[in-house]
Design an enzyme around this catalytic site. Structure first.
Site, PDB file in Angstrom:
ATOM      1  N   GLU A   1       0.742  -1.206   0.161  1.00 15.34           N
ATOM      2  CA  GLU A   1       0.049  -0.017   0.042  1.00 15.34           C
ATOM      3  C   GLU A   1       0.856   1.265  -0.162  1.00 15.34           C
ATOM      4  O   GLU A   1       1.860   1.073   0.730  1.00 15.34           O
ATOM      5  CB  GLU A   1      -0.845  -0.010   1.237  1.00 15.34           C
ATOM      6  CG  GLU A   1      -2.211  -0.902   1.040  1.00 15.34           C
ATOM      7  CD  GLU A   1      -2.099  -2.182   1.951  1.00 15.34           C
ATOM      8  OE1 GLU A   1      -2.871  -2.917   1.856  1.00 15.34           O
ATOM      9  OE2 GLU A   1      -0.859  -2.160   2.524  1.00 15.34           O
ATOM     10  N   THR A   2       0.226   2.385  -0.657  1.00 17.43           N
ATOM     11  CA  THR A   2       0.616   3.695  -0.419  1.00 17.43           C
ATOM     12  C   THR A   2      -0.241   4.595  -0.268  1.00 17.43           C
ATOM     13  O   THR A   2      -1.331   4.323  -0.664  1.00 17.43           O
ATOM     14  CB  THR A   2       1.297   3.990  -1.893  1.00 17.43           C
ATOM     15  OG1 THR A   2       2.491   3.013  -2.107  1.00 17.43           O
ATOM     16  CG2 THR A   2       1.952   5.319  -1.960  1.00 17.43           C
TER      17      THR A   2
END
Length: 121
Positions: A50-51
């Protein structure tokens, strides 16, 4: 986003007290004007699970909006991105309250700081 545009970011390890352990997270700052496609391209470039892309504005030192992306899509919520993003914003002085609220696709998620840790509530 034009070629050559520079965005600040932090890379953090969530759920650990030592580097290169825990869950990796990239937190990209100053991305308020990016499209979903641009956020997805940046997420794929990092290659982490994830970002996040927190909004520049933090209300009253306690409430902020963020978008969370996997390399495949935007998602409404995930635990380690929530806590990691809150911790980055806290470390930078943008979150000043011990009780904060993240506004994301899943709605309003409470985050509480205690000592040097954070937990969703």
């Amino acid at each position: 986003m034009r070629s050559g545009t520079r965005l600040a970011y932090d890379i953090v390890d969530v759920f650990t007290d030592r580097p290169f352990a825990g869950n990796q997270l990239a937190v990209v700052h100053g991305a308020d004007e990016l499209s979903s496609e641009q956020c997805l391209a940046i997420t794929r470039e990092f290659g982490f699970s994830e970002t996040t892309f927190p909004a520049a504005e933090v209300d009253d030192g306690r409430e902020y909006a963020t978008r969370i992306f996997t390399p495949a899509q935007e998602i409404p919520f995930a635990g380690h991105p929530t806590l990691g993003t809150a911790s980055v914003l806290r470390a930078s002085g943008r979150l000043t309250s011990d009780d904060c609220v993240q506004v994301c696709g899943a709605g309003r998620i409470g985050v509480r700081f205690s000592g040097d840790g954070a937990a969703s509530r």
